[in-house]
Design a protein around this motif. Structure first.
Motif, PDB file in Angstrom:
ATOM      1  N   THR A 470      -8.596  23.678  18.178  1.00 44.24           N
ATOM      2  CA  THR A 470      -8.667  24.122  19.560  1.00 44.24           C
ATOM      3  C   THR A 470      -8.665  22.944  20.517  1.00 44.24           C
ATOM      4  OG1 THR A 470      -9.984  25.400  21.146  1.00 44.24           O
ATOM      5  CG2 THR A 470     -11.187  24.156  19.471  1.00 44.24           C
ATOM      6  N   ALA A 471      -8.344  23.255  21.764  1.00 43.18           N
ATOM      7  CA  ALA A 471      -8.353  22.218  22.806  1.00 43.18           C
ATOM      8  C   ALA A 471      -9.730  22.083  23.434  1.00 43.18           C
ATOM      9  CB  ALA A 471      -7.331  22.568  23.891  1.00 43.18           C
ATOM     10  N   LYS A 472     -10.638  23.007  23.123  1.00 49.54           N
ATOM     11  CA  LYS A 472     -11.963  22.947  23.718  1.00 49.54           C
ATOM     12  C   LYS A 472     -12.805  21.885  23.017  1.00 49.54           C
ATOM     13  CE  LYS A 472     -13.949  26.525  25.253  1.00 49.54           C
ATOM     14  NZ  LYS A 472     -14.694  27.792  25.425  1.00 49.54           N
ATOM     15  N   GLY A 473     -13.612  21.143  23.797  1.00 53.31           N
ATOM     16  CA  GLY A 473     -14.407  20.076  23.213  1.00 53.31           C
ATOM     17  C   GLY A 473     -15.870  20.125  23.606  1.00 53.31           C
ATOM     18  N   ASP A 474     -16.345  21.271  24.084  1.00 56.39           N
ATOM     19  CA  ASP A 474     -17.733  21.403  24.504  1.00 56.39           C
ATOM     20  C   ASP A 474     -18.668  21.350  23.293  1.00 56.39           C
ATOM     21  OD1 ASP A 474     -20.176  23.359  25.176  1.00 56.39           O
ATOM     22  OD2 ASP A 474     -19.474  22.392  27.018  1.00 56.39           O
ATOM     23  N   GLU A 475     -19.788  20.594  23.425  1.00 59.32           N
ATOM     24  CA  GLU A 475     -20.699  20.449  22.295  1.00 59.32           C
ATOM     25  C   GLU A 475     -21.299  21.778  21.864  1.00 59.32           C
ATOM     26  OE1 GLU A 475     -20.745  18.533  24.921  1.00 59.32           O
ATOM     27  OE2 GLU A 475     -20.490  16.455  24.250  1.00 59.32           O
ATOM     28  N   ARG A 476     -21.551  22.679  22.831  1.00 62.53           N
ATOM     29  CA  ARG A 476     -22.138  23.962  22.467  1.00 62.53           C
ATOM     30  C   ARG A 476     -21.193  24.771  21.583  1.00 62.53           C
ATOM     31  NH1 ARG A 476     -23.615  25.883  28.419  1.00 62.53           N
ATOM     32  NH2 ARG A 476     -21.570  24.891  28.677  1.00 62.53           N
ATOM     33  N   ASP A 477     -19.883  24.715  21.889  1.00 59.90           N
ATOM     34  CA  ASP A 477     -18.918  25.410  21.041  1.00 59.90           C
ATOM     35  C   ASP A 477     -18.858  24.777  19.654  1.00 59.90           C
ATOM     36  OD1 ASP A 477     -18.039  27.390  22.842  1.00 59.90           O
ATOM     37  OD2 ASP A 477     -16.760  25.935  23.864  1.00 59.90           O
ATOM     38  N   GLN A 478     -18.903  23.452  19.626  1.00 57.03           N
ATOM     39  CA  GLN A 478     -18.887  22.776  18.337  1.00 57.03           C
ATOM     40  C   GLN A 478     -20.113  23.151  17.500  1.00 57.03           C
ATOM     41  OE1 GLN A 478     -17.931  18.617  18.267  1.00 57.03           O
ATOM     42  NE2 GLN A 478     -16.753  18.722  20.159  1.00 57.03           N
ATOM     43  N   MET A 479     -21.295  23.159  18.134  1.00 56.43           N
ATOM     44  CA  MET A 479     -22.509  23.511  17.409  1.00 56.43           C
ATOM     45  C   MET A 479     -22.440  24.952  16.899  1.00 56.43           C
ATOM     46  SD  MET A 479     -26.468  23.312  18.649  1.00 56.43           S
ATOM     47  CE  MET A 479     -26.212  21.601  19.140  1.00 56.43           C
ATOM     48  N   ARG A 480     -21.903  25.838  17.736  1.00 56.90           N
ATOM     49  CA  ARG A 480     -21.787  27.237  17.308  1.00 56.90           C
ATOM     50  C   ARG A 480     -20.893  27.334  16.072  1.00 56.90           C
ATOM     51  NH1 ARG A 480     -19.071  32.198  20.861  1.00 56.90           N
ATOM     52  NH2 ARG A 480     -19.124  33.758  19.169  1.00 56.90           N
ATOM     53  N   GLY A 481     -19.799  26.580  16.074  1.00 58.60           N
ATOM     54  CA  GLY A 481     -18.905  26.615  14.925  1.00 58.60           C
ATOM     55  C   GLY A 481     -19.575  26.121  13.660  1.00 58.60           C
ATOM     56  N   TRP A 482     -20.304  24.990  13.761  1.00 60.17           N
ATOM     57  CA  TRP A 482     -20.995  24.453  12.585  1.00 60.17           C
ATOM     58  C   TRP A 482     -22.044  25.433  12.077  1.00 60.17           C
ATOM     59  CZ3 TRP A 482     -18.540  20.867  10.311  1.00 60.17           C
ATOM     60  CH2 TRP A 482     -17.858  19.877  11.019  1.00 60.17           C
ATOM     61  N   GLU A 483     -22.779  26.038  13.001  1.00 64.52           N
ATOM     62  CA  GLU A 483     -23.836  26.957  12.593  1.00 64.52           C
ATOM     63  C   GLU A 483     -23.270  28.214  11.930  1.00 64.52           C
ATOM     64  OE1 GLU A 483     -25.878  27.498  16.258  1.00 64.52           O
ATOM     65  OE2 GLU A 483     -27.310  25.876  15.876  1.00 64.52           O
ATOM     66  N   GLU A 484     -22.060  28.590  12.284  1.00 60.26           N
ATOM     67  CA  GLU A 484     -21.458  29.772  11.678  1.00 60.26           C
ATOM     68  C   GLU A 484     -20.718  29.442  10.395  1.00 60.26           C
ATOM     69  OE1 GLU A 484     -19.363  32.467  14.134  1.00 60.26           O
ATOM     70  OE2 GLU A 484     -20.787  32.336  15.795  1.00 60.26           O
ATOM     71  N   GLY A 485     -20.776  28.180   9.969  1.00 57.21           N
ATOM     72  CA  GLY A 485     -20.298  27.841   8.638  1.00 57.21           C
ATOM     73  C   GLY A 485     -18.885  27.315   8.545  1.00 57.21           C
ATOM     74  N   ILE A 486     -18.347  26.741   9.638  1.00 55.71           N
ATOM     75  CA  ILE A 486     -16.997  26.176   9.548  1.00 55.71           C
ATOM     76  C   ILE A 486     -17.038  24.910   8.702  1.00 55.71           C
ATOM     77  CG2 ILE A 486     -16.346  27.124  11.785  1.00 55.71           C
ATOM     78  CD1 ILE A 486     -16.502  24.222  12.881  1.00 55.71           C
ATOM     79  N   LEU A 487     -15.879  24.539   8.187  1.00 49.18           N
ATOM     80  CA  LEU A 487     -15.781  23.316   7.394  1.00 49.18           C
ATOM     81  C   LEU A 487     -15.614  22.099   8.286  1.00 49.18           C
ATOM     82  CD1 LEU A 487     -15.466  22.026   4.555  1.00 49.18           C
ATOM     83  CD2 LEU A 487     -13.001  22.343   4.825  1.00 49.18           C
ATOM     84  N   ASP A 488     -14.865  22.269   9.376  1.00 51.05           N
ATOM     85  CA  ASP A 488     -14.621  21.139  10.270  1.00 51.05           C
ATOM     86  C   ASP A 488     -14.160  21.669  11.614  1.00 51.05           C
ATOM     87  OD1 ASP A 488     -14.487  18.538  11.125  1.00 51.05           O
ATOM     88  OD2 ASP A 488     -13.400  17.840   9.362  1.00 51.05           O
ATOM     89  N   TYR A 489     -14.065  20.741  12.563  1.00 47.82           N
ATOM     90  CA  TYR A 489     -13.707  21.086  13.938  1.00 47.82           C
ATOM     91  C   TYR A 489     -12.714  20.030  14.412  1.00 47.82           C
ATOM     92  CZ  TYR A 489     -14.591  22.876  18.687  1.00 47.82           C
ATOM     93  OH  TYR A 489     -14.483  23.451  19.921  1.00 47.82           O
ATOM     94  N   VAL A 490     -11.484  20.435  14.694  1.00 47.72           N
ATOM     95  CA  VAL A 490     -10.454  19.489  15.105  1.00 47.72           C
ATOM     96  C   VAL A 490     -10.042  19.790  16.537  1.00 47.72           C
ATOM     97  CG1 VAL A 490      -8.132  18.624  14.671  1.00 47.72           C
ATOM     98  CG2 VAL A 490      -9.620  19.218  12.763  1.00 47.72           C
ATOM     99  N   GLN A 491     -10.117  18.789  17.373  1.00 45.88           N
ATOM    100  CA  GLN A 491      -9.802  18.957  18.775  1.00 45.88           C
ATOM    101  C   GLN A 491      -8.401  18.439  19.076  1.00 45.88           C
ATOM    102  OE1 GLN A 491     -12.765  17.338  21.378  1.00 45.88           O
ATOM    103  NE2 GLN A 491     -11.459  17.429  23.193  1.00 45.88           N
ATOM    104  N   LYS A 492      -7.633  19.235  19.813  1.00 43.22           N
ATOM    105  CA  LYS A 492      -6.317  18.786  20.260  1.00 43.22           C
ATOM    106  C   LYS A 492      -6.515  17.766  21.384  1.00 43.22           C
ATOM    107  CE  LYS A 492      -4.529  23.462  19.434  1.00 43.22           C
ATOM    108  NZ  LYS A 492      -3.939  24.662  20.066  1.00 43.22           N
ATOM    109  N   PRO A 493      -5.625  16.761  21.484  1.00 43.68           N
ATOM    110  CA  PRO A 493      -4.419  16.557  20.675  1.00 43.68           C
ATOM    111  C   PRO A 493      -4.716  15.891  19.336  1.00 43.68           C
ATOM    112  CG  PRO A 493      -4.567  14.835  22.316  1.00 43.68           C
ATOM    113  CD  PRO A 493      -5.722  15.774  22.579  1.00 43.68           C
ATOM    114  N   PHE A 494      -3.868  16.159  18.357  1.00 49.13           N
ATOM    115  CA  PHE A 494      -3.971  15.472  17.075  1.00 49.13           C
ATOM    116  C   PHE A 494      -2.560  15.157  16.597  1.00 49.13           C
ATOM    117  CE2 PHE A 494      -3.730  19.956  16.034  1.00 49.13           C
ATOM    118  CZ  PHE A 494      -2.800  19.993  15.009  1.00 49.13           C
TER     119      PHE A 494
END
Length: 537
Positions: A470-494
């Protein structure tokens, strides 16, 4: 020509007849017909002598025969009969075909045609009948019933029934047999006859490019036919009919572009009709396939397996993997490198994050042109390179992002599934083996968060590693993703060139769940610390 165009053609033929005769059929009786003749046409009235006629109204019991040319009989209700050389008809409420060929056009309702001992009834469509030593009836549009000796057979569009002289009705209709030079066949099926010839040639060419003895899997066909990539119903069980690869590719292309029923029904209809002996053009018309979309699917497959052009190999080239089928001497492809000539141009081609608004609003394009290494000859080679890196599903509503990720992952020997929306992603994850999911958060309808939640709730998919893309980089969104069990979080651009290496690392992380869980906890703790520092400032 689709079924609707066939219907318009039927109506157009009637209009042409009325325009040619310059009158209405409203005053014609049930046993009357208006004749329009071209060439040498003769009429016998009330059993009298044969006389040449150019036109006029015929009545019950009058007979028409075409010595040379053609004749058209317009009946009550705007129904039309056409005769050609050596054909004879007797005018009746249910006209009698005495010999030769007859075209029957019925815009609405039904019309019975007798050909003792057979009666063929055409319903809202067009059919051609032929009477010689046997009787044959084929349907262009609409439907028809054939009755003889107390038996009846329903004949749908694009099928025909052949009744021998003894009058025994066959147990089932067969695919319509046409002739390329026949004027009636060309009138109703011309575009599809031409398409069928092209599809037959494409089928042979595709099969010829495959190494002898290979039995392609669903992954192979998903790679060749773009429309299969988002079809969860395309499973190995559908490949059990024993068709060669070219036939399967053409049939798959018709299935994904057809508009009759759901995918599995279309697949069965396509190969069932083909196995009965139908030409590919008739199969496509029978499934109401979009002709232009069908050709685009075939061209995509041909582009991947087509014969390779003669090229000069660059100095830093490496041989194609052994076992790859080519039509020329061993070909080479550029070695991928992050340094050296051309590397800077490749590295600049990255996926850019979009400033996305609410679903439905216009969004700027999120991709710059596809990198050079996924074009031309290298792209064609992908069809035959064994995929051993794992299976990755890309979930994103933007076609360009999915394509760019797919090409780079396939180049690194990953199998790729594509899902343009959340529901498709859930179906594929539940029905296919998936090693990794790249999931976009910002999608219309079912967004990435809901997809993630449903994946983790389903025992079948809960253990599939998910990476948020995703293009979103907010820490709260990242924390929500980790807490829900994602493997990783990749921010665009890549950089898509490094996507394969990164996906391999993500898949390998599953081998030690304990270490992965510890890593996730450390990241969550780090994000919490960042949030606390920001609140205290």
């Amino acid at each position: 020509m689709t079924r609707s165009r066939l219907a318009r053609l039927v109506a157009g033929l009637v209009g042409m007849t009325l325009a040619a005769t310059g009158c209405s059929t409203a005053h014609l009786g049930a046993g009357d017909a208006r004749l329009t003749a071209t060439g040498v046409v003769q009429v016998s009235r009330h059993g009298g002598a044969w006389r040449t006629a150019r036109g006029g109204v015929l009545h019950f019991g009058d007979r028409v025969r075409v010595v040379h040319g053609s004749a058209r009989l317009t009946l009550a209700g705007q129904r039309v009969l056409e005769l050609r050389d050596r054909s004879r008809v007797e005018v009746r409420p249910a006209p009698l075909l005495l010999a030769g060929d007859l075209l029957v056009v019925v815009p609405q309702g039904r019309l019975g045609i007798a050909a003792d001992p057979v009666v063929a009834t055409v319903s809202s469509g067009a059919a051609r009948l032929s009477r010689g030593l046997a009787f044959s009836a084929g349907v262009y549009a609409g439907s028809m019933s054939v009755e003889s000796a107390g038996q009846s057979l329903a004949v749908p569009a694009l099928r025909q029934a052949d009744v021998p002289a003894v009058g025994l009705v066959p147990s089932r209709p067969v695919p319509l047999i046409y002739r390329d030079s026949d004027t009636w066949d060309r009138r109703f099926l011309g575009d599809w006859i031409d398409l069928g010839r092209d599809l037959e040639s494409s089928s042979r060419g595709l099969t010829g490019e495959l190494p002898a003895g290979d039995r392609p899997s669903t992954v192979f066909y998903r790679r060749l036919v773009p429309g299969l990539r988002s079809q969860p119903a395309f499973t190995p069980g559908l490949l059990g009919r024993g068709h060669d690869p070219g036939e399967t590719v053409v049939g798959a292309a018709i299935t994904v572009t057809g508009r009759r029923g759901v995918f599995a029904q279309r697949w069965g209809g396509v190969f069932g009709f083909r196995d009965e002996g139908a030409a590919w053009g008739l199969v496509a018309l029978d499934q109401l396939a979009d002709r232009n979309a069908l050709l685009a699917q075939i061209e995509a497959a041909l582009g991947l397996v087509g014969r390779q052009p003669e090229v000069n190999a660059p100095a830093n080239a490496t041989p194609v993997p052994t076992g790859l089928h080519t039509s020329t001497s061993p070909t080479t492809v550029p070695r991928r490198s992050s340094t050296g000539p051309g590397a800077e141009a490749v590295d600049r081609r990255v996926i850019r994050g979009s400033d996305r608004g609410p679903p439905g609003q216009h969004r700027q394009r999120a991709v710059v042109p596809v990198v050079e290494r996924c074009a031309g000859q290298a792209a064609r080679l992908l069809a035959f390179i064994p995929m051993t890196g794992g299976r990755v599903m890309i979930v994103d509503d933007e076609d360009e992002i999915r394509e760019l990720c797919r090409v780079n992952l396939e180049f690194d020997n990953f199998e790729v599934l594509e899902a343009p929306d959340g529901p498709t992603a859930l179906e594929l994850a539940h029905g296919e083996r998936v090693d990794l999911i790249l999931l976009d958060l910002m999608m219309p309808g079912m967004d990435g968060w809901e997809v993630l939640s449903r994946l983790k709730e389903d025992p079948v998919t809960a253990e599939i590693p998910v990476v948020l893309l995703t293009a979103k980089g907010d820490e709260r969104d990242q924390m929500r993703g980790w807490e829900e069990g994602i493997l990783d979080y990749v921010q665009k651009p890549f950089n898509p060139v490094t996507l394969g290496q990164w996906a391999r690392q993500a898949i390998d992380a599953r081998r030690d769940p304990q270490l992965e869980a510890e890593r996730r906890e450390r990241i969550i703790e780090k994000l919490r610390m960042i949030q606390e520092l920001r609140r205290s400032q």
